[in-house]
Design an enzyme around this catalytic site. Structure first.
Site, mmCIF file in Angstrom:
data_model
loop_
_atom_site.group_PDB
_atom_site.id
_atom_site.type_symbol
_atom_site.label_atom_id
_atom_site.label_comp_id
_atom_site.label_asym_id
_atom_site.label_seq_id
_atom_site.Cartn_x
_atom_site.Cartn_y
_atom_site.Cartn_z
ATOM 1 N N CYS A 75 0.918 -1.238 0.084
ATOM 2 C CA CYS A 75 -0.294 -0.134 -0.057
ATOM 3 C C CYS A 75 0.826 1.111 0.076
ATOM 4 O O CYS A 75 0.639 2.062 0.804
ATOM 5 C CB CYS A 75 -0.888 -0.089 1.165
ATOM 6 N N ALA A 76 2.033 0.993 -1.117
ATOM 7 C CA ALA A 76 2.678 2.505 -0.896
ATOM 8 C C ALA A 76 2.248 3.779 -1.114
ATOM 9 O O ALA A 76 3.196 4.367 -0.978
ATOM 10 C CB ALA A 76 3.587 2.099 -1.941
ATOM 11 N N GLY A 124 4.362 6.737 -1.652
ATOM 12 C CA GLY A 124 5.693 7.059 -1.641
ATOM 13 C C GLY A 124 7.039 6.949 -0.626
ATOM 14 O O GLY A 124 7.359 7.274 -0.734
ATOM 15 N N LYS A 137 6.901 5.097 2.482
ATOM 16 C CA LYS A 137 7.902 4.144 3.169
ATOM 17 C C LYS A 137 8.500 3.167 2.108
ATOM 18 O O LYS A 137 9.450 2.983 1.944
ATOM 19 C CB LYS A 137 7.156 2.974 3.801
ATOM 20 N N GLU A 166 0.692 0.503 -5.298
ATOM 21 C CA GLU A 166 -1.046 1.194 -4.918
ATOM 22 C C GLU A 166 -2.007 0.390 -5.865
ATOM 23 O O GLU A 166 -2.032 0.621 -7.270
ATOM 24 C CB GLU A 166 -0.480 2.368 -4.781
ATOM 25 N N CYS A 224 -1.925 3.826 11.380
ATOM 26 C CA CYS A 224 -1.757 5.438 12.497
ATOM 27 C C CYS A 224 -2.613 5.007 12.913
ATOM 28 O O CYS A 224 -3.534 5.995 13.432
ATOM 29 C CB CYS A 224 -1.154 6.042 11.162
#
Length: 455
Positions: A111-112, A115, A117, A135, A232
């Protein structure tokens, strides 16, 4: 802001004897919002940003004294640094502990977008490693591609796929990062509107979505490979309980990551299996809310048969790379829609594999369009760390660099010493794009889709 945090969330957090409710609420009501950046180790420059100290768990991370207008800084557009929340940079500490940079591996960020990470992963991986940054949402994959191009490395593939697509790559990845979509309570300080959107029902929905994503990608992890799972969110249903579910469902074991007490990170263990987790609270650590756990595949997964793949000879001679790419013999390449893409030669078969089973937005570094006798260089090459060091360039001052980013014409006098043809423009020694010198004028080739409308 007043006492605005969801009572249900506070009540749940309060079941933890370590939880300091007053400090937690105060941090959200009165706490200082931090801005942090992470440097690109392959584009070392002296920044003029107001640094306020290093992020303790990331050697490339720094806090800023204040948040500047990043769009005014050409070095931001050149990919010299990435604006990233400090807690997320803890992944760098994990990668160091796992020693993933000691040898080439294959890594996946599921789940990039946007960008952060993925660029972090790329900074810690060996240069011969393959990173697939994926993604699922098409519009977000465009932003992901732009940020990976800025970072400048050729060992990256950007894909736009549902996680279920990775079932077709069994045992392919040595490391998989799932920064899962979540209820977002860890971002309450940065995004106050998200407070009104939070609910226990959404926590449950997110937990179910997280399990679906994880179940789709588990088969793609190699034997002894690692899964990094993060959110998060503060909710145990999306964090520790997911770790327990993973260990119950798959042959995984928890990995303990050493941390320093002064960092303020809270170490947790899951209720059923005692899996290690790491929680960031804004009243304890210098960062926003974040959770991460590390698991290792202890079972045996079948592996994708790379040896069965056949490579094809590119329709363009390797001579096309000369003068554009540093050490061209170190790279493999292919041509797609007349565009030449380069990648580390050792990744030829792995890239062939992902080309066969995934929808790709980009692979390697597109260096330009081949017209039969000449190359029209791409913006990707202008930002690449692999460009030939002998390419002509002209250094710009700040005002001219900002005008270039707005795609405005540059004074021809700046290029008096340049013969006609392609030329890089640089700022503080880092290239930011191409111009073409035509004698009495200079054409600005900064891409329209990423130009700065207002500075």
């Amino acid at each position: 802001m007043s006492n605005f945090l969801p009572n249900a969330l506070i009540k749940r957090l309060g079941t933890n004897p370590k939880f300091d409710q007053e400090a937690f609420i105060a941090a959200h009501r009165d706490g200082e919002k931090l801005t942090s950046i992470r440097l690109n180790p392959n584009k070392e420059v002296k920044l003029s940003l107001p640094l306020a100290g290093q992020v303790p768990w990331c050697s490339y991370g720094y806090y800023l004294e204040e948040r500047p207008q990043f769009t005014l800084d050409p070095l931001f557009h050149a990919g010299c640094y990435y604006v990233q929340e400090a807690s997320s940079m803890f992944i760098g500490h994990i990668l160091n502990h796992l020693k993933v940079g000691d040898s080439p591996i294959r890594a996946l960020d599921v789940c990039a977008a946007p960008g952060g990470k993925s660029t972090l992963l790329n900074s810690y991986l060996d240069g011969q490693s393959l990173l697939v940054a994926n993604e699922i949402i098409k519009s977000r994959s465009v932003v992901l591609q732009e940020n990976m191009i800025r970072w400048g490395a050729a060992n990256v593939v950007v894909s736009n796929n549902d996680p279920s697509a990775f079932r077709r790559l069994p045992g392919f990845f040595d490391l998989v990062l799932v920064d899962a979509p979540c209820s977002g309570s860890g971002m309450f300080r940065k995004d106050e509107d998200s407070i009104d959107e939070w609910s226990e029902a959404n926590v449950k929905l997110c937990s179910e979505r997280q399990q679906r994503i994880l179940s789709e990608i588990m088969g793609s992890i190699s034997t002894n490979g690692y899964l990094l799972y993060s959110t998060c969110s503060y909710s145990a249903e999306e964090n520790e309980q997911i770790l327990d579910w993973l260990i119950d469902t798959y042959e995984l074991k928890s990995v303990d990551i050493p941390i320093e007490e002064q960092w303020g990170i809270e170490r947790t263990t899951s209720d059923v299996h005692g899996a290690h987790g790491y929680r960031f609270y804004p009243h304890k650590a210098q960062g926003e809310g974040f959770f991460i756990g590390v698991l290792q595949m202890s079972g045996i997964n079948p592996s994708f048969p790379l040896k069965k793949l056949k490579t094809e000879k590119a329709p363009v001679s390797r001579d096309a790379l000369k003068g554009w790419v540093q050490d061209p013999d170190q790279f493999g390449y292919f041509v797609h829609n007349d565009n030449i893409h380069i990648f580390p030669k050792s990744l030829e078969l792995p890239i062939k594999a992902v080309q066969q089973v995934l929808y790709l937005k980009n692979a390697g570094t597109m260096i330009g369009k081949w017209l039969g006798r000449e190359l029209i260089p791409s913006h990707d090459l202008a930002l690449s760390i692999h460009q030939d060091s002998d390419i002509r360039s002209v250094e710009l001052e700040l005002d001219d660099a900002q005008n270039f980013l707005r795609k405005e014409p540059l004074p021809v006098e700046l290029f008096a010493d340049v013969k006609k043809g392609w030329c890089l423009v640089t700022f503080q020694g880092v290239s930011i794009g191409w111009v073409k010198v035509l004698g009495n004028r200079v054409n600005n080739y900064y891409p329209k889709e990423v130009r700065i409308a207002n500075l």
